[in-house]
Design an enzyme around this catalytic site. Structure first.
Site, short mmCIF file in Angstrom:
data_model
loop_
_atom_site.label_atom_id
_atom_site.label_comp_id
_atom_site.label_asym_id
_atom_site.label_seq_id
_atom_site.Cartn_x
_atom_site.Cartn_y
_atom_site.Cartn_z
N GLU A 132 -3.68 7.41 -3.71
CA GLU A 132 -3.43 6.05 -3.21
C GLU A 132 -3.11 5.10 -4.33
OE1 GLU A 132 -6.17 5.01 0.70
OE2 GLU A 132 -6.90 4.52 -1.27
N TYR A 166 0.85 -1.20 0.00
CA TYR A 166 0.00 0.00 0.00
C TYR A 166 0.88 1.24 0.00
CZ TYR A 166 -3.06 3.73 1.58
OH TYR A 166 -3.74 4.91 1.68
#
Ligand code: GDP
Ligand code: MN
Length: 398
Positions: free
Chosen positions: A200, A112
């Protein structure tokens, strides 16, 4: 402002972040064509992905791996045939109008990467975790030590030494380290240059080792970008990426009239001038045992037209069983606002209880105007202070 994954991937590519090639489709046939075009380069694995402004698509059936033209067509058919319900959409789900057909990749590991503004330090922060592919909120709750945070200078961006430090902490090895570090620096650059509020990549992946890439390749296979609405004036190209189909129709209409409106789940519609006053009004409704149906700031000037539209939007919400108007006349004088409220209320027509609280400049005049209008607005009650107003409206809907 939110954009779709396919648009976010294009921006990532513009910032030299490696993203597998992909094409947008809007039907089973165009998805099949897109698969064929991607397969030209010898690849057989592709992924068909619902393009909606909501995450958690994978678990909800909105991301499907396919290995043939027929599978691509079938996956597109399935995804387009019904609203997609993810943990972010609510039970009614969202209509899927567009798909992305992307070249599929083999995944050795998922990570991530995200950038957001850290309110505590007042600067952007890079958030990274080796627990990618799952929601970062879940990692934060279950395994907070697996999340690394690195402050980002708003003027000089993420520095190479910072990016390398994070890459090592995430466990990248060999040539992956410089690839991952470069992606972090580029993502921070994108975040700053586009006035993003969120950027993101989840997951950032490493492919398994091959003869061509013995250390594997680090790639972004999903992307989510949100931009600061207040900075969109500086980015006309980004503003154009807005998809009206993804906006709540009432919220979009409110925006046209200069109203800040956010729909909520309660029963009491609120019409307020000023964001702080709107928040306080919502708090007070909750304190008295009810839930607000919306946040609505009509702004300082509150013209008759804006107030009329605000009433229309509030009353179009089937959950609304009462309306509380709370106006502080400062720049706009109370009598002008009172006239606007009365005219708007008459035009829209009130069947549900309406409680009005006005305070500020020319308030006596305003009360006279509203008092006079009472016969034509039978559900109207006037109150002098905010607690009294909240009590009246919660009693009226109970
Ligand atoms: P999200 O669930 O809405 O965040 O959608 P993602 O694009 O992140 O996809 C969800 C999951 O599908 C990823 O975490 C991967 O595990 C898987 N996935 C997506 N694309 C690929 C791909 O090209 N190859 C493989 N093997 N899995 C993929
Ligand atoms: Mn994802």
């Amino acid at each position: 402002m939110k954009i779709h994954e396919y648009q976010a991937r294009e921006l990532l590519a513009q910032f030299n972040i490696p993203v597998p090639p992909a094409q947008v489709a809007d039907s089973p046939d165009t998805a099949a064509d897109a698969y064929d075009k991607l397969a030209v380069n010898g690849a057989s694995l592709a992924v068909v992905k619902a393009q909606v402004h909501a995450g958690g698509r994978g678990k909800a059936g909105g991301v499907k791996l396919v290995r043939s033209t027929t599978e691509a067509r079938d996956a597109a058919q399935t995804i387009l045939s019904k609203p997609l319900v993810t943990h972010q959409t609510g039970p009614q789900g969202v209509v899927v109008r567009k798909l992305l057909v992307a070249a599929g990749v083999d995944i050795a590991r998922e990570y991530y990467l995200g950038l957001a503004v850290d309110r505590a330090s007042g600067r952007p922060v890079l958030i990274a975790s080796s627990q990618g592919g799952v929601e970062i909120e879940t990692v934060a709750a279950d395994n907070p030590q697996a999340i690394f945070r690195e402050p980002v200078s708003p003027t000089t961006g993420l520095q190479p030494f910072q990016a390398r430090k994070v890459a090592f902490r995430l466990g990248f090895l060999g040539k992956q380290v410089s690839q991952a570090a470069r992606i972090m620096i580029q993502l921070a650059d994108l975040f700053l240059k586009t006035d993003a509020s969120l950027a993101e990549i989840n997951p950032l992946i490493v492919t398994p080792a091959t003869d061509e890439h013995p250390d594997g390749q680090v790639l972004a296979i999903d992307a989510k970008l949100n931009f600061d609405d207040n900075a969109l004036a500086r980015h006309p190209d980004l503003a154009q990426l807005a998809d009206p189909d993804e906006q709540d129709p009432a919220e979009a209409r409110a925006k046209q009239y200069g109203l800040s409106y956010i729909k909520l789940d309660g029963a009491i519609g609120c019409l307020v001038n000023g964001a702080g006053l709107a928040m306080a009004t919502m708090d007070l409704i909750k304190l008295h045992g009810q839930e607000p149906a919306n946040f609505l700031d009509v702004g300082g000037s509150a013209s008759e037209q804006a107030v009329t539209e605000a009433f229309r939007i509030i009353l179009a919400d089937a959950n609304v069983t009462g309306v509380l108007v709370n106006i502080f006349g400062g720049i706009a004088k109370c009598d002008i606002i009172a006239n606007a409220i009365v005219a708007a209320a008459r035009e829209v027509g009130f069947k549900v209880p309406l409680v009005i609280r006005l305070e500020g400049t020319h308030v006596e005049l305003a009360r006279e105007i509203i008092e006079k209008a009472k016969p034509s607005l039978p559900t109207l009650q006037i109150s002098t202070d905010l607690t009294d107003a909240a009590q009246k409206i919660t009693a009226a809907v109970a």
